[in-house]
Enzyme design. Structure first.
Site, PDB file in Angstrom:
ATOM      1  N   GLY A  12      41.305 -23.156  18.402  1.00 39.71           N
ATOM      2  CA  GLY A  12      42.414 -23.893  18.994  1.00 39.71           C
ATOM      3  C   GLY A  12      42.410 -25.363  18.618  1.00 39.71           C
ATOM      4  O   GLY A  12      41.474 -25.869  17.976  1.00 39.71           O
ATOM      5  N   ASP A  13      43.500 -26.044  18.968  1.00 43.03           N
ATOM      6  CA  ASP A  13      43.655 -27.489  18.755  1.00 43.03           C
ATOM      7  C   ASP A  13      43.563 -27.882  17.285  1.00 43.03           C
ATOM      8  O   ASP A  13      43.042 -28.942  16.943  1.00 43.03           O
ATOM      9  CB  ASP A  13      42.606 -28.266  19.578  1.00 43.03           C
ATOM     10  CG  ASP A  13      42.698 -27.935  21.052  1.00 43.03           C
ATOM     11  OD1 ASP A  13      43.818 -27.699  21.531  1.00 43.03           O
ATOM     12  OD2 ASP A  13      41.647 -27.908  21.719  1.00 43.03           O
ATOM     13  N   LYS A  16      48.464 -27.257  15.503  1.00 42.51           N
ATOM     14  CA  LYS A  16      49.586 -26.307  15.363  1.00 42.51           C
ATOM     15  C   LYS A  16      50.907 -26.951  15.773  1.00 42.51           C
ATOM     16  O   LYS A  16      51.943 -26.693  15.175  1.00 42.51           O
ATOM     17  CB  LYS A  16      49.347 -25.068  16.253  1.00 42.51           C
ATOM     18  CG  LYS A  16      48.105 -24.290  15.885  1.00 42.51           C
ATOM     19  CD  LYS A  16      47.858 -23.150  16.857  1.00 42.51           C
ATOM     20  CE  LYS A  16      47.510 -23.603  18.260  1.00 42.51           C
ATOM     21  NZ  LYS A  16      46.242 -24.314  18.408  1.00 42.51           N
ATOM     22  N   LYS A  18      51.902 -30.070  15.558  1.00 45.03           N
ATOM     23  CA  LYS A  18      52.425 -30.925  14.485  1.00 45.03           C
ATOM     24  C   LYS A  18      52.998 -30.074  13.346  1.00 45.03           C
ATOM     25  O   LYS A  18      54.067 -30.379  12.811  1.00 45.03           O
ATOM     26  CB  LYS A  18      51.292 -31.824  13.955  1.00 45.03           C
ATOM     27  CG  LYS A  18      51.711 -32.636  12.762  1.00 45.03           C
ATOM     28  CD  LYS A  18      50.614 -33.510  12.241  1.00 45.03           C
ATOM     29  CE  LYS A  18      50.887 -33.804  10.779  1.00 45.03           C
ATOM     30  NZ  LYS A  18      49.979 -34.767  10.197  1.00 45.03           N
ATOM     31  N   ALA A  39      47.650 -24.006  26.731  1.00 46.53           N
ATOM     32  CA  ALA A  39      47.860 -24.654  25.433  1.00 46.53           C
ATOM     33  C   ALA A  39      48.292 -26.101  25.619  1.00 46.53           C
ATOM     34  O   ALA A  39      48.945 -26.438  26.609  1.00 46.53           O
ATOM     35  CB  ALA A  39      48.944 -23.904  24.661  1.00 46.53           C
ATOM     36  N   GLY A  40      47.919 -26.941  24.664  1.00 50.89           N
ATOM     37  CA  GLY A  40      48.420 -28.310  24.616  1.00 50.89           C
ATOM     38  C   GLY A  40      48.710 -28.639  23.170  1.00 50.89           C
ATOM     39  O   GLY A  40      47.788 -28.705  22.360  1.00 50.89           O
ATOM     40  N   HIS A  41      49.976 -28.776  22.832  1.00 51.77           N
ATOM     41  CA  HIS A  41      50.375 -28.985  21.440  1.00 51.77           C
ATOM     42  C   HIS A  41      50.967 -30.383  21.290  1.00 51.77           C
ATOM     43  O   HIS A  41      51.956 -30.714  21.942  1.00 51.77           O
ATOM     44  CB  HIS A  41      51.394 -27.916  21.020  1.00 51.77           C
ATOM     45  CG  HIS A  41      50.826 -26.528  21.042  1.00 51.77           C
ATOM     46  ND1 HIS A  41      51.573 -25.404  20.841  1.00 51.77           N
ATOM     47  CD2 HIS A  41      49.559 -26.093  21.220  1.00 51.77           C
ATOM     48  CE1 HIS A  41      50.794 -24.337  20.917  1.00 51.77           C
ATOM     49  NE2 HIS A  41      49.564 -24.728  21.152  1.00 51.77           N
ATOM     50  N   GLN A 223      46.508 -21.384  21.100  1.00 50.38           N
ATOM     51  CA  GLN A 223      45.070 -21.117  20.915  1.00 50.38           C
ATOM     52  C   GLN A 223      44.726 -20.902  19.435  1.00 50.38           C
ATOM     53  O   GLN A 223      45.478 -21.319  18.576  1.00 50.38           O
ATOM     54  CB  GLN A 223      44.619 -19.905  21.760  1.00 50.38           C
ATOM     55  CG  GLN A 223      44.577 -20.174  23.261  1.00 50.38           C
ATOM     56  CD  GLN A 223      45.920 -20.049  23.962  1.00 50.38           C
ATOM     57  OE1 GLN A 223      46.596 -19.065  23.795  1.00 50.38           O
ATOM     58  NE2 GLN A 223      46.295 -21.043  24.738  1.00 50.38           N
ATOM     59  N   GLY A 301      41.581 -32.731  29.037  1.00 52.19           N
ATOM     60  CA  GLY A 301      40.911 -34.010  28.783  1.00 52.19           C
ATOM     61  C   GLY A 301      39.417 -33.868  28.520  1.00 52.19           C
ATOM     62  O   GLY A 301      38.722 -34.859  28.310  1.00 52.19           O
ATOM     63  N   GLY A 412      46.846 -32.256   6.441  1.00 52.62           N
ATOM     64  CA  GLY A 412      47.133 -33.264   7.453  1.00 52.62           C
ATOM     65  C   GLY A 412      46.226 -34.464   7.254  1.00 52.62           C
ATOM     66  O   GLY A 412      45.009 -34.322   7.129  1.00 52.62           O
TER      67      GLY A 412
END
Ligand code: GDP
Ligand code: IMO
Ligand code: MG
Length: 428
Positions: A12-13, A16, A18, A39-41, A223, A301, A412
């Site tokens: 994950g992280d 995705k 972006k 999720a945190g996108h 994820q 966080g 990236g």
């Protein structure tokens, strides 16, 4: 036009959000396929930083239709808050669609997530405590509440009353928690349902119509595939399938409608929560990666655990998901390293293997076998073409392509929308 899947290559992280945003610029539709508010996108544009949890990462492209797919589990209060936040920043939600088959994360799901983790104590999974696991458990156990149920008061009451009886036996009887008041719960679900009603659609029909009309459709996974419930590091996984197959299922797209499986891989490894991370670093290099990569959880966080690129895990995922090409993200984070290690095998006792073992005891004993490659010691953040990348960075990318078994098509080099290098075959 066939569909493109954008999926996380490891834990994950990977960036995705972006990448989905970048692909959405040319696509007619983005469908979020799995997961929930765990999720945190992140998407960074000239309007600022957006942290999306449930709304698909295409929403910042005004012409793109964004569908929260049938495979997603939705915390209604969180979705409404996210929608309000977006609107307050002048992002239109006119193109937002929500699958009526998607399941609701009920208020008792985060509560159960926390209680289950507390009981696991030292064996905790390190979940995001968003209720994701308990919501998917109820879905599979056939006692979930779906968005469709919110659209009809009689159905909602019948289903909630039946499930609350069972939940109260568990919460009050087993955990000693206060019982749920079903009338208050039904009232709040109904109120949320009314607000969402204009967006609720038969998503599989909407998605299939978009494909039939020749639109490019992006399937956005949450994820990463190493958190997959079948092929990840079970039981330290999420409760859905963040894979190419899972994306098809969650979005309502058939396998033969998919043309491209874009695996989004970080140029190194990270993981939040418990469970094996064979290349984990507990030294300065790990610290440098965490600080340069701003590796702190978007949702919770929590500091992310960091390590070198794990080509064994990466290849496992590339093969199982038919990754057609790779977006290699956060390459810029490695700009300051003189040397970079890449894990090319797992040593278990006196054996070296090149696949992911299923056995917990073996995974726990894995020692990474590294190949060391030279770093490039140059700033890549302003690179926009292959020629702008230092020779060492290009050699690193070629090395990873060989080890993972798929070409890198995007690189990236920073968090913002334009910090992306497109590669064509043979350019390196
Ligand atoms: P996701 O869950 O896969 O969408 O990824 P997250 O948004 O949780 O985490 C990725 C983080 O890396 C975010 O803070 C992004 O803004 C950032 N990011 C994405 N791509 C790049 C990149 O190429 N370089 C750098 N330095 N940061 C990036
Ligand atoms: P995005 O989409 C990273 C991890 C949690 C925990 C495990 C199970 O932003 O890449 P869960 O709450 O799903 O039951 O937790 O999975 N996890 C993630 N890690 N990125 C995510 O999402 C994650 N979603 C869940 O940390 O280890
Ligand atoms: Mg994230």
């Amino acid at each position: 036009m066939p569909a493109t899947i954008g999926m996380g290559g490891r834990w994950g992280d990977e960036g995705k959000g972006k990448l989905t945003d970048a692909l959405a610029g040319k696509a007619g539709m983005v469908v979020r396929a799995n997961g929930g508010a765990n999720a945190g996108h992140t998407v960074e544009t000239n309007q600022g930083v957006f942290k999306l949890h449930l709304v698909p990462s295409g929403i910042l492209n005004p012409s793109c239709v964004c569908v929260v797919g049938s495979g997603v589990v939705i915390d209604l209060a969180k979705l409404l808050r996210e929608m309000d936040d977006l609107e307050s920043r002048d992002i239109s939600l006119a193109n937002l669609r929500i699958a009526e088959r998607a399941h609701v994360v009920m208020p008792y799901h985060p509560q159960l997530d926390r209680l289950e983790e507390e009981i696991r104590a030292d064996d905790e999974i390190g979940t995001t405590r968003t209720g994701n696991g308990p919501a998917y458990s109820d879905k599979v156990a056939r006692r979930g509440i779906r968005l469709a149920d919110l659209m009809d008061p009689a159905t909602l009451r019948r289903k909630v009353e039946s499930t609350v009886k069972e939940k109260n036996a568990l919460l009050a009887g087993v955990y000693g928690e206060a019982p749920i008041d079903s009338d208050a719960l039904i009232a709040s679900l109904q109120a949320a349902g009314e607000r969402l009603r204009p967006h609720v659609v038969p998503a599989e029909v909407v998605v299939q119509d978009a494909l039939a009309e020749g639109n490019d459709v992006i399937l956005e996974c949450a994820q990463g595939a190493m958190l997959d419930v079948d092929y990840g590091t079970y039981p330290f996984v999420t409760s859905s399938s963040p894979t190419a197959a899972g994306a098809c299922q969650g979005a309502g797209v058939a396998p033969l409608q998919v043309r491209r499986v874009l695996g989004v891989y970080k140029a190194y490894s990270t993981r939040v929560g418990s469970g094996p991370l064979p290349t984990e670093l507990h030294n300065d290099a790990g610290h440098i990666i965490r600080e340069r990569g701003r590796e702190y959880g978007t949702t919770t966080g929590r500091p992310r655990r960091t390590g070198w690129f794990d080509a064994v895990a990466a290849r496992h995922i590339a093969r199982l998901n038919g990754v057609s090409d790779i977006a290699l993200t956060l390459l810029d984070v490695l700009d300051t390293f003189e040397e970079i290690d890449v894990c090319v095998g797992y040593r278990i006792g006196d054996r070296v293997i090149d696949y992911m073992p299923a056995r917990d005891d073996e995974l726990a004993r894995v020692e990474p076998v590294y190949e060391t490659v030279p770093g490039w010691l140059a700033d890549t953040t302003s690179a926009r073409t292959a020629a702008d990348l230092p020779a060492g960075a290009r050699a690193y990318i070629r090395f990873l392509e060989e080890r993972v078994g798929a070409p890198v098509s995007l690189v990236g080099v920073g968090p913002s929308r334009e910090q992306l290098v497109q590669l064509m075959p043979g350019m390196l």
